[in-house]
Design a protein around this motif. Structure first.
Motif, PDB file in Angstrom:
ATOM      1  N   GLN A 271       0.831  -1.213   0.000  1.00 28.20           N
ATOM      2  CA  GLN A 271       0.000   0.000   0.000  1.00 28.20           C
ATOM      3  C   GLN A 271       0.861   1.258   0.000  1.00 28.20           C
ATOM      4  O   GLN A 271       0.564   2.232  -0.679  1.00 28.20           O
ATOM      5  CB  GLN A 271      -0.914   0.009   1.243  1.00 28.20           C
ATOM      6  CG  GLN A 271      -1.880  -1.156   1.320  1.00 28.20           C
ATOM      7  CD  GLN A 271      -3.035  -1.039   0.328  1.00 28.20           C
ATOM      8  OE1 GLN A 271      -3.415   0.063  -0.052  1.00 28.20           O
ATOM      9  NE2 GLN A 271      -3.585  -2.176  -0.085  1.00 28.20           N
ATOM     10  N   VAL A 272       1.929   1.224   0.782  1.00 24.68           N
ATOM     11  CA  VAL A 272       2.791   2.416   0.907  1.00 24.68           C
ATOM     12  C   VAL A 272       3.496   2.689  -0.425  1.00 24.68           C
ATOM     13  O   VAL A 272       3.602   3.850  -0.863  1.00 24.68           O
ATOM     14  CB  VAL A 272       3.800   2.227   2.064  1.00 24.68           C
ATOM     15  CG1 VAL A 272       4.831   3.349   2.081  1.00 24.68           C
ATOM     16  CG2 VAL A 272       3.072   2.165   3.399  1.00 24.68           C
ATOM     17  N   VAL A 273       3.961   1.627  -1.081  1.00 21.62           N
ATOM     18  CA  VAL A 273       4.640   1.812  -2.375  1.00 21.62           C
ATOM     19  C   VAL A 273       3.668   2.443  -3.380  1.00 21.62           C
ATOM     20  O   VAL A 273       4.023   3.383  -4.102  1.00 21.62           O
ATOM     21  CB  VAL A 273       5.213   0.460  -2.882  1.00 21.62           C
ATOM     22  CG1 VAL A 273       5.638   0.549  -4.335  1.00 21.62           C
ATOM     23  CG2 VAL A 273       6.395   0.041  -2.012  1.00 21.62           C
ATOM     24  N   GLN A 274       2.423   1.974  -3.386  1.00 20.44           N
ATOM     25  CA  GLN A 274       1.421   2.572  -4.304  1.00 20.44           C
ATOM     26  C   GLN A 274       1.168   4.037  -3.967  1.00 20.44           C
ATOM     27  O   GLN A 274       0.998   4.870  -4.844  1.00 20.44           O
ATOM     28  CB  GLN A 274       0.106   1.814  -4.195  1.00 20.44           C
ATOM     29  CG  GLN A 274       0.110   0.488  -4.922  1.00 20.44           C
ATOM     30  CD  GLN A 274      -1.286  -0.128  -4.912  1.00 20.44           C
ATOM     31  OE1 GLN A 274      -2.273   0.574  -5.018  1.00 20.44           O
ATOM     32  NE2 GLN A 274      -1.340  -1.437  -4.754  1.00 20.44           N
ATOM     33  N   TYR A 275       1.152   4.339  -2.681  1.00 23.69           N
ATOM     34  CA  TYR A 275       0.912   5.722  -2.237  1.00 23.69           C
ATOM     35  C   TYR A 275       1.993   6.648  -2.787  1.00 23.69           C
ATOM     36  O   TYR A 275       1.710   7.701  -3.364  1.00 23.69           O
ATOM     37  CB  TYR A 275       0.878   5.726  -0.704  1.00 23.69           C
ATOM     38  CG  TYR A 275       0.837   7.085  -0.052  1.00 23.69           C
ATOM     39  CD1 TYR A 275      -0.321   7.863  -0.080  1.00 23.69           C
ATOM     40  CD2 TYR A 275       1.955   7.584   0.614  1.00 23.69           C
ATOM     41  CE1 TYR A 275      -0.358   9.100   0.541  1.00 23.69           C
ATOM     42  CE2 TYR A 275       1.922   8.816   1.246  1.00 23.69           C
ATOM     43  CZ  TYR A 275       0.760   9.575   1.206  1.00 23.69           C
ATOM     44  OH  TYR A 275       0.725  10.797   1.813  1.00 23.69           O
ATOM     45  N   PHE A 276       3.246   6.228  -2.637  1.00 22.21           N
ATOM     46  CA  PHE A 276       4.334   7.101  -3.109  1.00 22.21           C
ATOM     47  C   PHE A 276       4.448   7.106  -4.635  1.00 22.21           C
ATOM     48  O   PHE A 276       5.020   8.032  -5.209  1.00 22.21           O
ATOM     49  CB  PHE A 276       5.666   6.718  -2.458  1.00 22.21           C
ATOM     50  CG  PHE A 276       5.758   7.184  -1.031  1.00 22.21           C
ATOM     51  CD1 PHE A 276       5.863   8.542  -0.742  1.00 22.21           C
ATOM     52  CD2 PHE A 276       5.705   6.285   0.013  1.00 22.21           C
ATOM     53  CE1 PHE A 276       5.924   8.981   0.582  1.00 22.21           C
ATOM     54  CE2 PHE A 276       5.771   6.709   1.333  1.00 22.21           C
ATOM     55  CZ  PHE A 276       5.871   8.064   1.621  1.00 22.21           C
ATOM     56  N   ALA A 277       3.896   6.084  -5.277  1.00 19.54           N
ATOM     57  CA  ALA A 277       3.917   6.072  -6.754  1.00 19.54           C
ATOM     58  C   ALA A 277       2.901   7.076  -7.300  1.00 19.54           C
ATOM     59  O   ALA A 277       2.822   7.295  -8.513  1.00 19.54           O
ATOM     60  CB  ALA A 277       3.624   4.672  -7.263  1.00 19.54           C
TER      61      ALA A 277
END
Ligand SMILES: Cc1cc2nc3c(=O)[nH]c(=O)nc-3n(C[C@H](O)[C@H](O)[C@H](O)COP(=O)(O)OP(=O)(O)OC[C@H]3O[C@@H](n4cnc5c(N)ncnc54)[C@H](O)[C@@H]3O)c2cc1C
Length: 370
Positions: free
Chosen positions: A298-304
């Motif tokens: 989820q965090v990786v998607q957020y920063f993407a």
């Protein structure tokens, strides 16, 4: 400001930190102890975690864990049943496994602050400020709360479970014993149960959960073991025949299986900090690693750039509940079956003639390989 601060370097914190750093995020991991160190834990890890550990480059096989494929359950009077484990697991000490993951985290560029406690977390203006022991502060865009079953941070956050005292304590030893290395045994006794299974280097982990009241009644751990655990002939044999490798056992208290929330003050809570499954299920470590995976995704998607904060929190909450809510409920229900000697005698007696029921409980308290 860094991308992510991870509070707590157990399995949830270490694996999520590795996965996020591998995707190029700046990650600081704050852990109040220093590796390697012992923890109270049965040290049986469900094989469901293996594909994920491989995918983050942390295949545990070089650590020579024990392969465990059979399960034995005994009642307080010593009646037994045995069944194969569908998925099985591996036995490895937390001393070795956590240090191994810590080294991987460093190799992936995670910045570690050891012997440092997070004392306070504040969220304002879409960013976190963490107050650390020693007087430093740290600013982060996202915080993963992976600080285990209970921390002073829970008091600061006003979490309901923190106010209620929990009756459970945990005790752990490492020992050497002539016992098959492919077997995990769960031995019941009055007001508790003990697990024993092989780990690396020809050792076994012997760990039990009981109540504070049981300890208070007998005055000391050795006196309680003599008076209560020895009533089960399988446990008596362990105490008589094993070579105990610690001067003193590791002991923890205030073990709570209460319902918690998986997002708190905008932090993504992982592992025991989001909810602890009863140890007899042998799935807490797998759940911690799996929650670390969900949070990292989820965090990786957020920063993407694909999500705002509200979507990040809602997405994590949904994924966490789908994966763990039911497991935690079944775990609590099963714990009740082993509360009293009479009930656990009856339960073991009934399950003996229904191996399918034992395997159903295991399936309900474990996940699929991920
Ligand atoms: C008696 C017993 C037996 C068990 N047996 C098994 C078993 O056989 N198999 C299994 O799968 N599970 C078992 N479990 C469960 C398993 O140990 C846990 O579910 C698992 O360790 C959870 O991992 P975690 O990463 O959430 O937390 P932890 O491994 O507890 O890590 C949390 C970390 O956060 C750190 N920390 C806490 N507060 C702060 C702070 N404010 N600042 C910085 N750092 C902080 C702590 O020092 C700790 O290192 C058992 C549990 C018990 C009690």
């Amino acid at each position: 400001m860094i991308h992510v601060a991870v509070i707590g370097g157990g399995l949830a914190g270490l694996t999520s930190a590795i996965a996020m750093a591998a995707q190029g995020l700046s990650v600081v991991l704050i852990e109040k102890k220093s590796y390697p160190f012992h923890r109270v834990c049965g040290e049986y890890v469900s094989n469901e975690v293996l594909p994920y550990l491989h995918s983050i480059g942390a295949d545990p096989s070089p650590l020579h864990p024990a392969n465990i494929s059979r399960f034995l359950l005994s009642s307080p009077a010593g009646k037994t049943l045995e069944t194969p484990l569908d998925l099985g697991g591996f036995g490895i000490s937390r001393y070795t496994l956590d240090n191994f993951l810590y080294q991987h985290a460093l190799a992936h560029g995670v910045e570690a602050r050891l012997r440092t406690t997070v004392q306070e977390v504040q969220f304002a203006n879409d960013r976190f400020v963490l107050r650390l022991s020693g007087g430093d502060t740290l600013e982060a865009a996202v915080v993963v709360g992976a600080y285990g079953k209970r921390s002073s941070l829970d008091r600061q956050l006003g979490r309901a479970f923190f106010r209620a005292r929990s009756p459970y304590i945990g005790v752990k030893y490492h020992l050497r014993l002539d016992m098959p290395t492919d077997l995990i045994a769960l031995h019941n006794f009055q007001d508790g149960y003990a697990g024993i299974s092989a780990i690396e280097d020809g050792r076994h982990c012997f760990c039990y959960l009981t109540t504070r009241e049981n300890l208070r009644r007998h005055g000391s751990i050795p006196a309680m073991e003599q008076a209560v655990l020895h009533q089960n002939p399988h446990l008596r044999r362990i105490f008589r025949e094993a070579e105990f490798l610690y001067e003193q056992p590791e002991v923890i208290n205030e073990i709570s299986f209460a319902t918690k929330t998986c997002v708190e003050n905008h932090m993504l809570m992982c592992g025991d900090a989001a909810g602890m499954i009863t140890p007899l299920c042998g799935n807490g470590m797998a759940m911690a690693i799996h929650a670390g995976k969900l949070a990292a995704e989820q965090v990786v998607q957020y920063f993407a750039g694909g999500r705002n904060r509200q979507q990040l929190e809602a997405g994590y909450s949904r994924a966490w509940k789908n994966q763990f809510e039911r497991r935690l409920q079944v775990g609590r229900a099963v714990q009740h079956l082993f509360g009293s000697p009479l009930l656990s005698e009856l339960t073991v007696g009934a399950l003996k003639y229904s191996p399918a029921a034992v395997r159903l409980i295991m399936r309900q308290t474990h996940g699929l390989p991920f």
